[in-house]
Write a protein that holds these residues in place. Structure first.
Motif, PDB file in Angstrom:
ATOM      1  N   THR A   1       0.855  -1.177   0.000  1.00 10.28           N
ATOM      2  CA  THR A   1       0.000   0.000   0.000  1.00 10.28           C
ATOM      3  C   THR A   1       0.889   1.225   0.000  1.00 10.28           C
ATOM      4  O   THR A   1       2.073   1.152   0.288  1.00 10.28           O
ATOM      5  CB  THR A   1      -0.896   0.042   1.254  1.00 10.28           C
TER       6      THR A   1
ATOM      7  N   ALA B   1      -4.843  -2.974  -8.322  1.00 10.67           N
ATOM      8  CA  ALA B   1      -5.139  -2.113  -7.181  1.00 10.67           C
ATOM      9  C   ALA B   1      -6.222  -1.128  -7.576  1.00 10.67           C
ATOM     10  O   ALA B   1      -6.191  -0.552  -8.661  1.00 10.67           O
ATOM     11  CB  ALA B   1      -3.885  -1.368  -6.739  1.00 10.67           C
TER      12      ALA B   1
ATOM     13  N   GLN C   1      -8.765   1.551  -0.298  1.00  8.77           N
ATOM     14  CA  GLN C   1      -7.972   0.928  -1.355  1.00  8.77           C
ATOM     15  C   GLN C   1      -8.170  -0.591  -1.316  1.00  8.77           C
ATOM     16  O   GLN C   1      -8.251  -1.177  -0.242  1.00  8.77           O
ATOM     17  CB  GLN C   1      -6.489   1.255  -1.138  1.00  8.77           C
TER      18      GLN C   1
ATOM     19  N   TYR D   1      -6.731  -4.312  -2.998  1.00 10.63           N
ATOM     20  CA  TYR D   1      -5.606  -4.941  -3.703  1.00 10.63           C
ATOM     21  C   TYR D   1      -5.961  -6.389  -4.015  1.00 10.63           C
ATOM     22  O   TYR D   1      -6.467  -7.106  -3.145  1.00 10.63           O
ATOM     23  CB  TYR D   1      -4.345  -4.906  -2.845  1.00 10.63           C
TER      24      TYR D   1
END
Lengths: 383, 940
Positions: free
Chosen positions: B17, B637, B646, B648
């Motif tokens: 990240t 992502a 976010q 992933y």
């Protein structure tokens, strides 16, 4: 079995690599209804008596796989001929939308080709072979010559090709072999002032603007300077000429009317924002758009404003007069039909790409190219 | 050091990240103090993100954005194909919390354009002109990015090249603002002090404000000398050449070098004559402090001693310093009084925005960022202690406090959530707050008259304010009336009263750069006119004047690209001899500007933001490893537009034969939430494949592991945080070449505390400290095959020896104990130097390092016939390391000592070379010969 496999491989390879080649099926018949050069003719009038009345509808669109410069499609016989910024020249059947062929000519084709007989004269940004005579029927280049980096549409007049390049040189070239007849150079050009304004012809005078802000008038036969008219800013737009007057806008947004014989200013009008578009001459009007989105129609006699219409976005290229209708596109991806007599918007069509080139009108169709690599053909909407 | 444990998959996830501060081992924290309620305002070309408190400001910004769009589409001869997300913040402090970028945003950054998603993030600082400028500046970037992409796409060229930074930033400035006072100051200084560089040497000032302004000036020169078509042509010709130098050549006929000769000569012609009528500040003033950045001086006079307090960064940390005013040696170092950027209380100073004031009885009022908002501190000079700190619920940032004559009240300017900057009075005894002005005009630099009845301040509440001009005003406390002191298109700011309250000293840029002027406030001329007299005639600029009792002026001056504290003696006598006097005509004042807003002018829609996700990166890769064979996979992502959430996704396969295909899939899904103060991350994963266990030599095994994890990070302050991770995974491990098969259902828990307030030099930290302690427990809750606990303690302290040298100390204890506890590894350039990398292994490990860090070579340049290359900031180090690793019984202490060089490459990579002697046998003997190690990595 093995042969079949090889054939399959060859087919796949040819599909992947693409087959280049441009050869039209028959000798071209060019007549008055065609649009064989940028802005239709040598005077760059951008006007035709052929009237296509709005509303229009999209008949077809064709992907030519590369960006499109500031020229326009040219229309001869039943073909649309157009170059892209990848240096490829395409021919499309205007009725069937079938790609007749394409040929890689080396480097970016910024302007429109000019077609004379079966031959397309194409200018490119390639400094090694920048002016090319390509036989559209035989599919071969007749000659290639080095005339510097060219970003304008060539002019053909009296068996000669006229062209200016980005270093400020202007050439007259013999049509059949490509040999230079004469050369003109912008004097004291220490600041690399180029010629990006496509030339026009009026009364055997070759006219063009340049980055140095001057309008040049050269004797078409000898190349001698007849006059030079200095404006206040660089000129990118092509001149348009009629009745011994040349009309041209500059990047200060000023439109000038200049007497072709004397080089004296007849009138000038400031429109406020830079002008890249060439003017269209029709109905005794000079119709020109600017980057501020204003489409202005000035009376050709005295420059008084007949009407102005705001199209809402940058006008990068000139429009065309088709009968009583004026067609023009903007960078906001909109194609407009404007009534020539009063400037009212008759029709508006959103398209999928920015319109940076001039339309062409021929054989009952309007052709326009957009910056998402498409050439589009519109025709009158059937009710 | 590398630690392999069952926590590894979790940590690997967190590492990918961009929330580096939160989840990397060390690092500061980007704290989400404020819970923003985001709304979206849709205009013709923009989606404007704002929070309700700043709705008016957002609507004004929307107007500026659309206005800029119209202007820029003409300049670029281009339009944008996409709607541009504009994310507005009503203050810089809020802006610093944005998750659109993972990094920290320094004080001087006015906004940025993130080109992957085309997002523009802009704060307001209360000035409408500045807000407008930054919006246009960033939109120039957006247009340029779009235009150049279009040019490359049109010609079917790869889109992997960008123009040089001097061009992108120079054009952004040139097309967004006039050549203003600051630009003139910087260029005058650069030319007259011979630090100006040409386009060919722009890498020497890369990224600096000077580069921005030189870029702007060069393009202005290009436009004026070569024609207004050239800048656009540079962009339209962009496809033609790979090098911008060559592009210059084909576009204007000259390359960088040829252009530089003309441009730099023109600059000399322009600025050298200034020396006829102007002076460089150091030639005509008494220097008080030189070196570094120094600003906002105030003078405290007691017991016949005069001391100047100022904001500076002489130690690297911005803080408050004191120095005797009559100290004759300007090079003598000042004493640090308050050290900022190191503690929660004084997290950051605002040296460009907020001044200070000191009362008659020696209480210094100053402002720092302290947590979510600014705090106002009172520091007793005699007691050397903070006596009071004020924080206000609705006030975000505070500027330039000024004491009332009785030392009981303070006037200051403040920005609230609306983004308006108004004046307030604080009663320091009762804590009562009174708002003096309440409008969208930007009121700054208040200065309370020694007579007590009026407050002078600077404001844009004039007809010229919307274009960035500030005039001086007088606020009468009893009536609340506001009267003009100056009136005009120029900017006057930083008013300071003389001790008797009759005169004001202030800076004004009426003649091109900021110089100091004096106004006798008591003296009026016919029609109410006032008179101002120029007392400094510097080539560059003077700022922030303050008076001494004897009538001297102390101020900051810009020279040699630094801000220095100066004194000008007996200013009244200087004023009497000055011939530069300006009469301020106050008889024909026009109405102040009125804010233009998008509201009601065009069709706009506003709605609450509910997450707008789009792709950040999608990447597929195939790798071939000589040991593990070929594997391939993809990584994707996603994040929302504000960067708060976010996702992933990872998918790859490590199969080495068709039979293994299904069993060798590796899948992981993870979600990271950064929108609130508590950051969370959770996900599920399944990993399978052959692995090499670094901790046991030559042991290969095949492992299948699937599970889930949850991680939580809570930043206590910018410098400290607590993290905890819980994971559960099912592990099935077969050791290659044996019949050993270990199954386990692993439950791991860890909690850690991290502190980091280190200050970094070119190769690593040189001040502050870093500390991490982690406790973890891993057990197999199904088969009891694994059961061990972990303690990690890592402490690093940096002792500053001088501006650029430091002594660094590090102590580690890594401790695993229990069934199947993992081994730690050590050795190599990052820890126990001299020993082969990762060759020292054990379940327990300790390390102590001492290192002296010092500058070695500032610039190393090699010039070849075809060009040159320079290496900057090569640092030296002397070190001594000691450590050992063991499983059950301690074996041997190893060590090393030597020296090394470190070289920073472009700010992203440090190359390091060490040479020295290894020490063995419990530190009893050196090994024969010297070791050499060349590797990369920052200093510890």
């Amino acid at each position: 079995m093995r042969g079949t496999r090889h054939a399959a491989v060859l087919i796949i390879m040819s599909l992947v690599s693409g087959c280049s080649g441009l050869r039209l099926q028959h000798p071209l018949k060019v007549d008055a209804s065609d649009w064989p050069t940028f802005a239709r003719d040598g005077s760059r009038s951008s006007a035709t008596a052929e009237s296509i009345n709005p509303p229009l509808e999209l008949q077809w669109e064709h992907d030519i796989t590369g960006g499109i410069g500031n020229g326009s499609p040219v229309i001869v016989d039943s073909f649309v001929i157009i170059g892209n910024l990848r240096g490829e020249l395409y021919a499309i059947n205007m009725n069937t939308n079938k790609r007749v062929g394409w040929i890689d000519l080396g480097d970016a084709i910024q302007g429109a080709p000019v077609v004379n007989g079966n031959v397309a004269f194409v200018a490119t940004s390639n400094t090694r072979a920048s002016l090319i005579a390509f036989d559209l029927v035989d599919g071969v280049s007749l000659w290639k010559r080095e005339y510097g980096d060219i970003e304008v549409s060539p002019l053909i007049y009296d068996q000669h090709i006229y062209i200016g390049n980005t270093t400020g040189l202007f050439f007259c070239v013999e049509r059949t072999k490509g040999d230079m007849v004469w050369k003109f150079e912008i004097s004291e050009n220490r600041k690399r002032k180029g010629i990006r304004s496509s030339p026009a012809i009026e009364d055997s005078t070759v006219l063009f603007g340049a980055d140095d802000g001057a309008v040049y008038a050269l004797d078409a036969k000898t190349g001698s300077l007849r006059w030079k008219f200095q404006t206040g800013a660089g000129i990118v737009a092509a001149p348009a000429a009629a009745n011994r007057t040349v009309y041209i806008g500059n990047t200060d947004g000023v439109v000038y009317a200049i007497d072709v014989e004397s080089g004296q200013q007849r009138w000038m009008v400031s429109t406020g924002t830079p002008i890249y578009a060439s003017a269209s001459l029709s109905h005794d009007l000079v119709i020109v758009g600017n980057t501020g989105g204003a489409l202005n129609a000035m009376r050709s006699a005295d420059g008084t404003l007949a009407w102005t219409t705001n199209l809402g976005s940058v006008i990068n290229a000139g429009g065309v007069s088709s009968g009583n209708t004026f067609y023009i596109g903007t960078l906001k991806k909109e194609l407009f039909a404007v009534k020539i007599t009063d400037g009212s918007i008759l029709w508006k069509q959103e398209v999928s790409g920015r319109i940076k080139t001039s339309p062409a009108v021929a054989n009952g169709k309007l052709f326009i190219a957009t910056d998402n690599r498409l050439v589009m053909a519109f025709h009158r909407r059937t009710q | 050091m590398k630690r392999l444990s069952s926590l590894l998959p979790v940590l690997l996830f967190l590492c990918v990240t961009n929330v580096s501060a939160q989840f990397f081992y060390f690092g500061r924290n980007k704290v989400q103090y404020t819970d923003f309620e985001w709304h979206v305002l849709r205009t013709e070309h923009f989606d404007i993100y704002y929070y309700p408190q700043m709705k008016d400001l957002a609507e004004r910004g929307a107007f500026f954005a659309e206005e800029s769009y119209k202007l820029l589409e003409v300049k670029f001869n281009h339009t944008l194909n996409i709607r541009v997300p504009l994310i507005f913040y009503s203050s810089h402090l809020h802006f610093e919390q944005t998750n659109v970028t993972g990094g920290f945003i320094p004080e001087g950054v006015g906004g940025f354009f993130e080109f992957l998603k085309g997002r523009v993030v802009i704060p307001s600082d209360g000035s409408v002109a500045q807000f407008k400028h930054v919006i246009r500046h960033e939109l120039v970037h957006v247009f340029m990015h779009s235009k150049l992409s279009r040019v490359l796409i049109d010609h079917r060229k790869p889109q992997d090249k960008t123009p040089p930074l001097w061009f992108t930033e120079g054009l952004a400035e040139y097309w967004s603002t006039d050549w203003d006072t600051q630009a003139e100051m910087v260029m005058r200084d650069a030319v007259l002090n011979d630090i100006v560089v040409g386009l060919s040497d722009m890498d020497q000032i890369y990224g600096s404000f000077l580069m921005y302004k030189e870029g702007q000036n060069a393009l202005q020169f290009l436009n004026n000398q070569y024609g207004n078509e050239k800048i656009l042509l540079l962009m339209e010709n962009f496809w033609k050449e790979n090098s911008f130098n060559d592009l210059f050549k084909i576009t204007i006929g000259k390359n960088y070098k040829e252009f530089d000769e003309e441009w730099l000569y023109a600059l000399k012609k322009q600025y050298y004559p200034l020396l006829g009528n102007y002076d460089q500040a150091s030639r005509v003033t008494v220097n008080v402090v030189r070196g570094g950045f120094n600003a906002k001086p105030v003078v405290f006079e007691h017991d016949s001693t005069r001391e100047v307090f100022f904001i500076g960064n002489q130690t690297g940390y911005t803080g408050i310093y004191r120095k005797k005013l009559d100290e004759t040696d300007p090079e003598a170092s000042a004493t640090s009084v308050i050290e900022g950027e190191k503690s929660d209380e004084f997290e950051a100073f605002h040296p460009f925005r907020s001044g200070m004031d000191i009362s008659k009885n020696g209480v210094l009022a100053f402002v720092t960022k302290s947590g979510e908002n600014d705090a106002l501190h009172l520091y007793d000079v005699a007691m050397d202690t903070i006596v009071q700190t004020f924080r206000f619920k609705d006030i975000v940032s505070i500027g330039s406090p000024s004491w009332s004559p009785d030392g009981k009240r303070l006037v200051f300017s403040s920005l609230d959530m609306t983004g308006n900057n108004d004046l307030y009075i604080l009663n320091t005894e009762t804590g009562d707050l009174q708002k003096l002005t309440n409008d969208y005009y930007d009121d700054r630099d208040p200065s309370w008259s020694p007579l007590g009845n009026t407050i002078a301040f600077s404001s844009d509440r004039t007809p010229f304010g919307s274009r960035g001009a500030y005039n001086l005003f007088l606020y009468t406390i009893t009536t609340g009336t506001i009267d003009y002191l100056t009136y005009g298109k120029e900017t006057a700011k930083s008013p300071a009263w003389s001790k008797d309250g009759s005169k004001l000293a202030f800076t004004c840029d009426v003649d091109g750069t900021d110089n100091i002027w004096i106004m006798n406030v008591e003296k009026r001329f016919p029609a109410g006119a006032r008179s101002m007299t120029k007392v400094t005639h510097f080539t560059t600029s003077a700022f922030d004047p303050t008076w001494t009792a004897s009538g001297d002026l102390v101020f900051a001056a810009f020279e040699n690209f630094s801000f220095q504290i100066k004194t000008l003696k007996n200013i009244n006598a200087v004023a009497e001899t000055s011939t530069t006097v300006k009469l301020v005509d106050l008889s024909n004042k026009e109405k102040p500007w009125e804010a233009k807003s998008i509201a009601g002018m065009t069709e706009v829609k506003s709605f609450r933001y509910e997450g707008d996700y789009s792709l950040d990166i999608a990447q597929s890769a195939i790798s071939t490893d000589p040991v593990f064979g070929t594997s391939g996979g993809a990584f994707v992502a996603l994040s929302d537009l504000l960067g708060n959430d976010q996702y992933y996704f990872l998918l790859y396969n490590t199969a080495q034969s068709q039979d293994e295909l299904l069993s060798s899939f590796n899948v992981a899904i993870s979600r990271v939430s950064l929108g609130r103060r508590t950051n969370t991350a959770y996900g599920i994963y399944r990993f399978a494949g052959r692995r090499y266990d670094l901790t046991d030599k030559d042991q290969f095994f095949f492992e299948r592991v699937f599970g889930a994890y949850f991680a939580l990070s809570y930043p206590l302050t910018k410098f400290q945080r607590i993290e905890t991770v819980v994971s559960m995974s099912n592990s099935d491990k077969e050791v290659t070449g044996t019949i050993e098969d270990r199954k386990a259902l692993l439950l791991s828990n860890s909690i850690s505390f991290t502190h980091d307030n280190s200050l970094w030099g070119p190769s690593g930290p040189i001040d502050g400290s870093r500390f991490n302690i982690t406790l973890a427990f891993t057990s197999d809750i199904q088969y009891s095959n694994v059961n061990y606990y972990t303690i990690i303690a890592d402490y690093r302290q940096y002792f500053r020896l001088s501006q650029r040298s430091a002594f660094a100390s590090r102590a580690w204890l890594f401790y695993n104990d229990g069934k199947e506890s993992r081994r730690f590894v050590m050795g190599g350039s990052w820890d126990l130097r001299g020993w082969p990398r990762w060759t020292i292994r054990g379940e327990k490990l300790w390390l102590a390092s001492q290192e002296l860090r010092f500058p070695f070579i500032d610039q190393f340049a090699v010039r070849f016939p075809f060009g040159g290359v320079s290496f900057w900031s090569i640092r030296g180090a002397l070190f001594l390391d000691a450590g050992g690793a063991w499983d059950t019984q301690y074996t041997e202490t190893l060590g090393s000592t030597g020296g090394g060089l470190r070289m920073n490459l472009g700010g992203v990579l440090v190359l390091r070379y060490d040479i020295g002697k290894r020490i063995e046998r419990n530190f009893a003997q050196f090994q024969k010969g010297l070791f050499h190690q060349f590797f990369f990595g920052w200093d510890f």
